[in-house]
Design an enzyme around this catalytic site. Structure first.
Site, mmCIF file in Angstrom:
data_model
loop_
_atom_site.group_PDB
_atom_site.id
_atom_site.type_symbol
_atom_site.label_atom_id
_atom_site.label_comp_id
_atom_site.label_asym_id
_atom_site.label_seq_id
_atom_site.Cartn_x
_atom_site.Cartn_y
_atom_site.Cartn_z
ATOM 1 C CE LYS A 13 -2.169 -0.678 3.891
ATOM 2 N NZ LYS A 13 -1.509 -1.909 4.326
ATOM 3 N NE ARG A 88 -3.851 -0.908 10.083
ATOM 4 C CZ ARG A 88 -2.794 -0.330 9.530
ATOM 5 N NH1 ARG A 88 -2.860 0.888 9.052
ATOM 6 N NH2 ARG A 88 -1.661 -0.983 9.440
ATOM 7 N NE ARG A 127 7.979 -3.615 5.350
ATOM 8 C CZ ARG A 127 6.751 -3.112 5.464
ATOM 9 N NH1 ARG A 127 6.000 -2.951 4.388
ATOM 10 N NH2 ARG A 127 6.250 -2.822 6.641
ATOM 11 N NE ARG A 160 6.588 -0.444 9.589
ATOM 12 C CZ ARG A 160 5.314 -0.370 9.201
ATOM 13 N NH1 ARG A 160 5.021 0.133 8.008
ATOM 14 N NH2 ARG A 160 4.346 -0.800 9.973
ATOM 15 N NE ARG A 171 2.694 -4.401 11.207
ATOM 16 C CZ ARG A 171 3.742 -4.392 10.371
ATOM 17 N NH1 ARG A 171 4.866 -4.994 10.697
ATOM 18 N NH2 ARG A 171 3.649 -3.780 9.225
HETATM 19 P P1 AMP Z 1 1.267 0.832 9.085
HETATM 20 O O1 AMP Z 1 2.471 1.675 8.802
HETATM 21 O O2 AMP Z 1 0.067 1.238 8.290
HETATM 22 O O3 AMP Z 1 1.561 -0.651 8.976
HETATM 23 O O4 AMP Z 1 0.874 1.108 10.622
HETATM 24 C C1 AMP Z 1 1.782 0.854 11.678
HETATM 25 C C2 AMP Z 1 1.029 0.821 12.986
HETATM 26 O O5 AMP Z 1 0.402 2.101 13.226
HETATM 27 C C3 AMP Z 1 -0.104 -0.200 13.058
HETATM 28 O O6 AMP Z 1 0.356 -1.497 13.398
HETATM 29 C C4 AMP Z 1 -0.979 0.424 14.160
HETATM 30 O O7 AMP Z 1 -0.423 0.207 15.444
HETATM 31 C C5 AMP Z 1 -0.870 1.923 13.852
HETATM 32 N N1 AMP Z 1 -1.930 2.335 12.906
HETATM 33 C C6 AMP Z 1 -1.760 2.772 11.633
HETATM 34 N N2 AMP Z 1 -2.946 3.071 11.069
HETATM 35 C C7 AMP Z 1 -3.892 2.815 12.006
HETATM 36 C C8 AMP Z 1 -5.309 2.906 12.019
HETATM 37 N N3 AMP Z 1 -6.022 3.317 10.942
HETATM 38 N N4 AMP Z 1 -5.952 2.565 13.162
HETATM 39 C C9 AMP Z 1 -5.274 2.180 14.253
HETATM 40 N N5 AMP Z 1 -3.933 2.039 14.303
HETATM 41 C C10 AMP Z 1 -3.234 2.357 13.190
#
Ligand code: AMP
Length: 220
Positions: A13, A88, A127, A160, A171
């Site tokens: 994404k 989400r 990654r 990360r 996740r």
């Molecule tokens: P991402 O970079 O999108 O994989 O997000 C990393 C982390 O940020 C996730 O594992 C959540 O802990 C938090 N996070 C990101 N987007 C959301 C969301 N829409 N709702 C809740 N937590 C989020």
């Protein structure tokens, strides 16, 4: 124009959002990036998000929804946005619909990038990401030409902290229980565009651009 990019962690994404937002002249809003920035800056928001992110859990809706609604009401978002990592869950999707509705707007298309689960696990473990342009690399499948440096912009590559095996599994669990129901939610209202997420970054980008309705994405 309001587009959502939907898909599991590791579906691509973030990478696709950068290219697509440039192509379609949309503002790219990635909730994960907003939280990571807040963490780095040591803000109150970052502190609220920290423990959830470390465990691979969702940050509570009231915190996340408020952050996103504030961001999308900024003047630079008036001509369109590309949401990456939000919504989400159904609660977040409803809050977004209500907020857009109040502005006389609505989500136009939800691009769902579909990648098999075993491929997601493989992509996330190993990654490396460019700190500058977000291009992803894989230690085994697609290493950079020079270790630690991005082929595209020379930026520094990093891993990360939530890309370790245990957190990745959590996740993915959270994705399948809380986020995957959004696929049906948006499909029922005729907004879902399913895209095969296998293959190179450029191949997937082209698939998305080809699948978007002709003429609909001319920016205002
Ligand atoms: P991402 O970079 O999108 O994989 O997000 C990393 C982390 O940020 C996730 O594992 C959540 O802990 C938090 N996070 C990101 N987007 C959301 C969301 N829409 N709702 C809740 N937590 C989020």
């Amino acid at each position: 124009m309001y587009i959502i990019l939907l898909g599991a962690p590791g579906a691509g994404k973030g990478t696709q959002a950068v290219t697509l937002a440039q192509n379609l002249k949309l503002v790219h809003i990635a909730t994960g990036d907003l939280f990571r920035q807040a963490l780095e800056q040591g803000t109150v928001l970052g502190e609220k998000a920290r423990s959830y992110m470390e465990k691979g859990m969702l940050v509570p809706d009231e915190v996340t929804i408020q952050m996103v609604l504030e961001r999308i009401s900024a003047p630079d978002c008036q001509s369109g946005i590309m949401l990456d990592g939000f919504p989400r869950n159904l609660e977040q999707a409803r809050a977004l619909d209500d907020a857009l509705d109040k502005q006389g707007e609505a989500i136009d298309t939800v691009v769902y990038i579909k990648v098999p689960e075993e491929e997601l696990l493989k992509r996330l473990s190993g990654r490396w990401i460019c700190r500058n342009c977000q291009t992803p690399y894989h230690a085994v499948d697609s290493p950079p030409r020079v270790a630690g440096k991005c082929d595209r912009c020379g930026g520094e590559l990093y891993q990360r902290t939530d890309d370790n095996v245990e957190t990745v599994k959590k996740r993915l669990d959270v994705y399948f229980t809380e986020t995957a129901p959004l696929i049906n939610h948006y499909s029922r209202v005729g907004k879902l565009l399913e895209i095969d997420g296998k293959g190179s970054v450029d191949t997937v980008s082209q698939r998305i651009l080809d699948a978007l309705p002709d003429g609909k994405f001319v920016t205002r």
